[in-house]
Design a protein around this motif. Sequence first.
Motif, PDB file in Angstrom:
ATOM      1  N   VAL A 194      40.203  43.889  31.403  1.00  0.00           N
ATOM      2  CA  VAL A 194      40.984  45.051  31.836  1.00  0.00           C
ATOM      3  C   VAL A 194      41.615  45.674  30.596  1.00  0.00           C
ATOM      4  CG1 VAL A 194      42.806  45.894  33.347  1.00  0.00           C
ATOM      5  CG2 VAL A 194      41.466  43.874  34.016  1.00  0.00           C
ATOM      6  N   MET A 195      41.146  46.856  30.231  1.00  0.00           N
ATOM      7  CA  MET A 195      41.614  47.525  29.026  1.00  0.00           C
ATOM      8  C   MET A 195      42.614  48.627  29.367  1.00  0.00           C
ATOM      9  SD  MET A 195      39.986  45.726  26.898  1.00  0.00           S
ATOM     10  CE  MET A 195      40.220  46.604  25.355  1.00  0.00           C
ATOM     11  N   SER A 196      43.047  49.394  28.358  1.00  0.00           N
ATOM     12  CA  SER A 196      44.075  50.422  28.570  1.00  0.00           C
ATOM     13  C   SER A 196      43.596  51.554  29.464  1.00  0.00           C
ATOM     14  CB  SER A 196      44.533  50.994  27.231  1.00  0.00           C
ATOM     15  OG  SER A 196      45.195  50.005  26.472  1.00  0.00           O
ATOM     16  N   ASN A 197      42.365  51.999  29.288  1.00  0.00           N
ATOM     17  CA  ASN A 197      41.888  53.119  30.097  1.00  0.00           C
ATOM     18  C   ASN A 197      40.517  52.875  30.720  1.00  0.00           C
ATOM     19  OD1 ASN A 197      40.135  53.394  27.922  1.00  0.00           O
ATOM     20  ND2 ASN A 197      41.251  55.105  27.029  1.00  0.00           N
ATOM     21  N   HIS A 198      40.079  51.623  30.747  1.00  0.00           N
ATOM     22  CA  HIS A 198      38.797  51.319  31.384  1.00  0.00           C
ATOM     23  C   HIS A 198      38.702  49.839  31.709  1.00  0.00           C
ATOM     24  CE1 HIS A 198      38.064  50.458  27.127  1.00  0.00           C
ATOM     25  NE2 HIS A 198      37.046  49.688  27.500  1.00  0.00           N
ATOM     26  N   THR A 199      37.765  49.517  32.541  1.00  0.00           N
ATOM     27  CA  THR A 199      37.523  48.120  32.912  1.00  0.00           C
ATOM     28  C   THR A 199      36.060  47.775  32.682  1.00  0.00           C
ATOM     29  OG1 THR A 199      36.992  48.675  35.221  1.00  0.00           O
ATOM     30  CG2 THR A 199      39.296  48.195  34.705  1.00  0.00           C
ATOM     31  N   HIS A 200      35.819  46.515  32.334  1.00  0.00           N
ATOM     32  CA  HIS A 200      34.466  45.982  32.164  1.00  0.00           C
ATOM     33  C   HIS A 200      34.239  44.858  33.167  1.00  0.00           C
ATOM     34  CE1 HIS A 200      33.187  47.895  28.347  1.00  0.00           C
ATOM     35  NE2 HIS A 200      34.465  47.861  28.032  1.00  0.00           N
ATOM     36  N   LEU A 201      33.053  44.835  33.768  1.00  0.00           N
ATOM     37  CA  LEU A 201      32.680  43.758  34.677  1.00  0.00           C
ATOM     38  C   LEU A 201      31.223  43.391  34.450  1.00  0.00           C
ATOM     39  CD1 LEU A 201      34.263  45.142  37.956  1.00  0.00           C
ATOM     40  CD2 LEU A 201      34.787  42.895  37.024  1.00  0.00           C
ATOM     41  N   VAL A 202      30.941  42.104  34.425  1.00  0.00           N
ATOM     42  CA  VAL A 202      29.563  41.623  34.466  1.00  0.00           C
ATOM     43  C   VAL A 202      29.399  40.945  35.818  1.00  0.00           C
ATOM     44  CG1 VAL A 202      27.812  40.139  33.439  1.00  0.00           C
ATOM     45  CG2 VAL A 202      29.468  41.318  31.965  1.00  0.00           C
ATOM     46  N   LEU A 203      28.507  41.484  36.645  1.00  0.00           N
ATOM     47  CA  LEU A 203      28.371  41.036  38.023  1.00  0.00           C
ATOM     48  C   LEU A 203      26.994  40.450  38.297  1.00  0.00           C
ATOM     49  CD1 LEU A 203      30.028  44.126  39.780  1.00  0.00           C
ATOM     50  CD2 LEU A 203      31.114  41.942  39.164  1.00  0.00           C
ATOM     51  N   HIS A 204      26.958  39.521  39.237  1.00  0.00           N
ATOM     52  CA  HIS A 204      25.709  38.887  39.668  1.00  0.00           C
ATOM     53  C   HIS A 204      25.565  39.075  41.171  1.00  0.00           C
ATOM     54  CE1 HIS A 204      23.613  35.341  41.463  1.00  0.00           C
ATOM     55  NE2 HIS A 204      22.733  35.630  40.521  1.00  0.00           N
ATOM     56  N   ILE A 205      24.491  39.716  41.599  1.00  0.00           N
ATOM     57  CA  ILE A 205      24.246  39.955  43.017  1.00  0.00           C
ATOM     58  C   ILE A 205      23.641  38.703  43.643  1.00  0.00           C
ATOM     59  CG2 ILE A 205      23.021  41.370  44.706  1.00  0.00           C
ATOM     60  CD1 ILE A 205      22.963  43.591  42.600  1.00  0.00           C
ATOM     61  N   ALA A 206      24.335  38.135  44.624  1.00  0.00           N
ATOM     62  CA  ALA A 206      23.873  36.920  45.304  1.00  0.00           C
ATOM     63  C   ALA A 206      23.391  37.285  46.707  1.00  0.00           C
ATOM     64  CB  ALA A 206      24.979  35.880  45.360  1.00  0.00           C
ATOM     65  N   LYS A 207      22.263  37.950  46.783  1.00  0.00           N
ATOM     66  CA  LYS A 207      21.738  38.418  48.071  1.00  0.00           C
ATOM     67  C   LYS A 207      21.504  37.262  49.030  1.00  0.00           C
ATOM     68  CE  LYS A 207      17.947  41.065  50.148  1.00  0.00           C
ATOM     69  NZ  LYS A 207      17.575  40.026  51.124  1.00  0.00           N
ATOM     70  N   SER A 222      35.803  39.039  44.714  1.00  0.00           N
ATOM     71  CA  SER A 222      34.834  37.980  44.423  1.00  0.00           C
ATOM     72  C   SER A 222      34.726  36.991  45.573  1.00  0.00           C
ATOM     73  CB  SER A 222      35.222  37.239  43.138  1.00  0.00           C
ATOM     74  OG  SER A 222      36.390  36.454  43.334  1.00  0.00           O
ATOM     75  N   GLU A 223      35.778  36.892  46.379  1.00  0.00           N
ATOM     76  CA  GLU A 223      35.763  35.991  47.529  1.00  0.00           C
ATOM     77  C   GLU A 223      35.219  36.658  48.781  1.00  0.00           C
ATOM     78  OE1 GLU A 223      39.841  34.798  47.793  1.00  0.00           O
ATOM     79  OE2 GLU A 223      39.570  33.117  46.398  1.00  0.00           O
ATOM     80  N   VAL A 224      35.227  37.984  48.811  1.00  0.00           N
ATOM     81  CA  VAL A 224      34.757  38.715  49.984  1.00  0.00           C
ATOM     82  C   VAL A 224      33.284  39.067  49.855  1.00  0.00           C
ATOM     83  CG1 VAL A 224      35.001  40.838  51.334  1.00  0.00           C
ATOM     84  CG2 VAL A 224      37.040  39.659  50.476  1.00  0.00           C
ATOM     85  N   PHE A 225      32.893  39.623  48.730  1.00  0.00           N
ATOM     86  CA  PHE A 225      31.522  40.069  48.528  1.00  0.00           C
ATOM     87  C   PHE A 225      30.598  38.910  48.161  1.00  0.00           C
ATOM     88  CE2 PHE A 225      33.628  44.099  48.340  1.00  0.00           C
ATOM     89  CZ  PHE A 225      32.677  45.048  48.677  1.00  0.00           C
ATOM     90  N   ALA A 226      29.334  39.095  48.411  1.00  0.00           N
ATOM     91  CA  ALA A 226      28.307  38.161  47.954  1.00  0.00           C
ATOM     92  C   ALA A 226      27.862  38.601  46.563  1.00  0.00           C
ATOM     93  CB  ALA A 226      27.136  38.134  48.929  1.00  0.00           C
ATOM     94  N   ILE A 227      28.847  38.799  45.716  1.00  0.00           N
ATOM     95  CA  ILE A 227      28.638  39.219  44.332  1.00  0.00           C
ATOM     96  C   ILE A 227      29.517  38.347  43.446  1.00  0.00           C
ATOM     97  CG2 ILE A 227      28.994  41.087  42.668  1.00  0.00           C
ATOM     98  CD1 ILE A 227      28.307  43.076  44.841  1.00  0.00           C
TER      99      ILE A 227
END
Length: 325
Positions: free
Chosen positions: A65-78, A53-58
Amino acid sequence: MPKARKSQISLLDTPYYHCVSRCVRRAFLCGEENGRSFEHRRQWVEDRIHVLSEVFAIDVCAYAVMSNHTHLVLHIAKEKADALSTEEVIRRWHRLYKGTLLSQHFISPDLRKDLHETQIKTMELTAEVWRKRLFDISWFMRALNEYIARAANKEDDCTGHFWEGRFKSKALLDESALAACMAYVDLNPVRAKMAKTPETSDHTSIKYRINAAKVGKTPKRLMPFVGSPRQKMSHGLPFTLPDYLQLVDITSRYIHPNKRGKVEHSLPCILERLNIEHEQWLILTTQFEVCFKLAAVKVIHLKQYAHNQHQQRVQGRQNAMRLLG
């Protein structure tokens, strides 16, 4: 045949996307299996999300973080990526990758003066490629998943695929879909009986936000709330933090099977602003992945999205009309 990831991302329609990665054969990312604990890997994932989050412009809006999967809601900051200088682009890229010998010389004041004009031009062109990657969700997810896969395989002393072939992504085309998806992500541990309340659900964005709020701070590695949904979505999350926390808390009381209490008072004002009925909201925040395939939005905007994506038919029309109006 699945659509190419780049064709599913349309900044013309929205900068917000819900991404899900699952372990191959639903193997365990974290948790416990056959008497062996993998719980420490949750911290690997959360720490890596914070670094990215500190490196990307996202911007990271929500995660779980779940047992066998991950969820992310992301915002593209072009616009954030476009504003970076060439040197800053290279420095950010070097935080994740070694770069090239030429890029190492370019950012060194002592070594850069010895570079030829053609070498400087070459490096500037390379930096433009890296700039585009800094607001590319596929590169964000690659930097997350490859890092975790290598660490897990090293710990397990094995090789091979750790994640399923590709992560899944859904476009969140308006503030209704954004709020529903964020609540869906933040309440994953509650629905899975991994936590009794949102504030005790480890390795989630909701707990991260609450811990920061307790000491009067805004979490640096999450996208901030800006208030009214009437504001442009690109400037921040269109809710207030108190409204969102109240929304998540009340929703969790209805969906948690072990909760004795039941909220009888009226729903949070955020639902009134978004014009979503109680029963519709509960379906959205417990079955979000099932309800929407490629995009989530009110049906009027879904038609425009289908047109922009050159789709022959509008996918998800019925659920959009039923759940989002």
